[in-house]
Design a protein around this motif. Structure first.
Motif, PDB file in Angstrom:
ATOM      1  N   VAL A  91       0.843  -1.190   0.000  1.00  0.00           N
ATOM      2  CA  VAL A  91       0.000   0.000   0.000  1.00  0.00           C
ATOM      3  C   VAL A  91       0.883   1.246   0.000  1.00  0.00           C
ATOM      4  CG1 VAL A  91      -1.726   1.319   1.265  1.00  0.00           C
ATOM      5  CG2 VAL A  91      -1.848  -1.170   1.247  1.00  0.00           C
ATOM      6  N   GLY A  92       0.644   2.128  -0.950  1.00  0.00           N
ATOM      7  CA  GLY A  92       1.293   3.428  -0.993  1.00  0.00           C
ATOM      8  C   GLY A  92       0.233   4.495  -0.820  1.00  0.00           C
ATOM      9  N   LEU A  93       0.318   5.265   0.252  1.00  0.00           N
ATOM     10  CA  LEU A  93      -0.707   6.253   0.579  1.00  0.00           C
ATOM     11  C   LEU A  93      -0.238   7.646   0.198  1.00  0.00           C
ATOM     12  CD1 LEU A  93      -3.493   6.654   1.965  1.00  0.00           C
ATOM     13  CD2 LEU A  93      -2.232   7.078   4.085  1.00  0.00           C
ATOM     14  N   ALA A 137      -5.124   5.335   6.252  1.00  0.00           N
ATOM     15  CA  ALA A 137      -5.497   3.949   5.939  1.00  0.00           C
ATOM     16  C   ALA A 137      -4.871   3.023   6.965  1.00  0.00           C
ATOM     17  CB  ALA A 137      -5.051   3.569   4.531  1.00  0.00           C
ATOM     18  N   ASP A 138      -5.545   1.907   7.223  1.00  0.00           N
ATOM     19  CA  ASP A 138      -5.035   0.869   8.108  1.00  0.00           C
ATOM     20  C   ASP A 138      -4.885  -0.420   7.317  1.00  0.00           C
ATOM     21  OD1 ASP A 138      -4.941   2.388  10.491  1.00  0.00           O
ATOM     22  OD2 ASP A 138      -7.110   2.198  10.685  1.00  0.00           O
ATOM     23  N   VAL A 177      -1.014   3.428   8.066  1.00  0.00           N
ATOM     24  CA  VAL A 177      -0.204   3.934   6.957  1.00  0.00           C
ATOM     25  C   VAL A 177      -0.291   5.451   6.938  1.00  0.00           C
ATOM     26  CG1 VAL A 177       0.291   3.741   4.500  1.00  0.00           C
ATOM     27  CG2 VAL A 177      -0.834   1.847   5.678  1.00  0.00           C
ATOM     28  N   SER A 178       0.857   6.103   6.967  1.00  0.00           N
ATOM     29  CA  SER A 178       0.915   7.559   6.947  1.00  0.00           C
ATOM     30  C   SER A 178       1.047   8.068   5.516  1.00  0.00           C
ATOM     31  CB  SER A 178       2.108   8.063   7.773  1.00  0.00           C
ATOM     32  OG  SER A 178       2.002   7.634   9.116  1.00  0.00           O
ATOM     33  N   LEU A 230       9.737   0.282   5.998  1.00  0.00           N
ATOM     34  CA  LEU A 230       8.903   1.390   5.557  1.00  0.00           C
ATOM     35  C   LEU A 230       9.651   2.214   4.513  1.00  0.00           C
ATOM     36  CD1 LEU A 230       6.133   2.689   6.363  1.00  0.00           C
ATOM     37  CD2 LEU A 230       7.462   4.277   7.741  1.00  0.00           C
ATOM     38  N   MET A 231       8.957   2.578   3.433  1.00  0.00           N
ATOM     39  CA  MET A 231       9.575   3.356   2.370  1.00  0.00           C
ATOM     40  C   MET A 231       8.759   4.611   2.101  1.00  0.00           C
ATOM     41  SD  MET A 231      10.581   0.348  -0.356  1.00  0.00           S
ATOM     42  CE  MET A 231       8.873  -0.218  -0.471  1.00  0.00           C
TER      43      MET A 231
END
Length: 202
Positions: A79-81, A86-87, A100-101, A117-118
């Motif tokens: 997941v890329g936010l 988002a969780d 997710v930040s 984390l990226m």
């Protein structure tokens, strides 16, 4: 193969589907459920009281309104936010919820988080416009990504070539153009005798 399509869901959410990707949407009065069956999709989720849940075979993502990329490859959900919140939860682990930040990329498998984390970059999002951008990525990853968009396949004669680091941008379906770019960048030989098998060698 090679197609990138944008569709609108019943709630006003816009979804851009990557090549060889598929979703199934199941909405009711309390919940908006989308199953990412394979591949990758970009979601611009319409904000409303009903939660929006994107699920794969490896996990699920819940949000109420956000812009995000969700991919399901090799048994993991990534997941890329870009905005909103988002969780992300691996299947079978009710307590293992990852928040997710914005601006970050998180991946999970059935056993929990995968990798570190990226940060998400502008290059990561160019696929929605039919462009593939790479910055200091291994050639093996570049070739695997590009080969998803075309019948013509780039083949590395020596697996060690996959460790070379590549930076560049190419149209998603221009596999030959990418092969020529890699060959020129690293002084490799490109064999195009078979137009569907583009062989790179030293």
């Amino acid at each position: 193969m090679g197609e990138i399509r944008t569709v609108a869901l019943d709630d006003g959410t816009k979804v851009t589907l990557d090549t060889e990707s598929a979703i199934r949407a199941d909405f009711d009065t309390t919940r908006r459920q989308v199953h990412l069956l394979r591949g990758r999709a970009h979601f611009e989720v319409a904000a409303e009281p009903r939660p929006f849940v994107i699920s794969t075979e490896a996990g699920s993502v819940s949000t109420s309104g956000s812009v995000l990329d969700v991919a399901y490859f090799d048994g993991k959900t990534q997941v890329g936010l870009l905005s909103g919140g988002a969780d992300l939860r691996p299947f079978g682990q009710t307590a293992a919820i990852l928040h997710v930040s914005p601006g970050t990329v998180v991946a999970v498998g059935r056993d929990g988080p995968v990798g570190s984390l990226m940060r998400i970059t502008a290059n990561d999002m160019r696929w929605t416009a039919g462009m593939l951008s790479f910055e200091d990525k291994p050639v093996s990853l570049v070739v695997t990504t590009a080969n998803r968009y075309s019948d013509a396949q780039i083949v590395l004669a020596d697996p060690a070539l996959g460790a070379l680091r590549f930076t560049g941008t190419v149209r998603a379906k221009d596999t030959l153009g990418l092969a020529r770019m890699i060959a020129a960048m690293f002084g490799l030989r490109l064999d195009t005798a078979n137009p569907l098998r583009l062989v790179l060698s030293r």
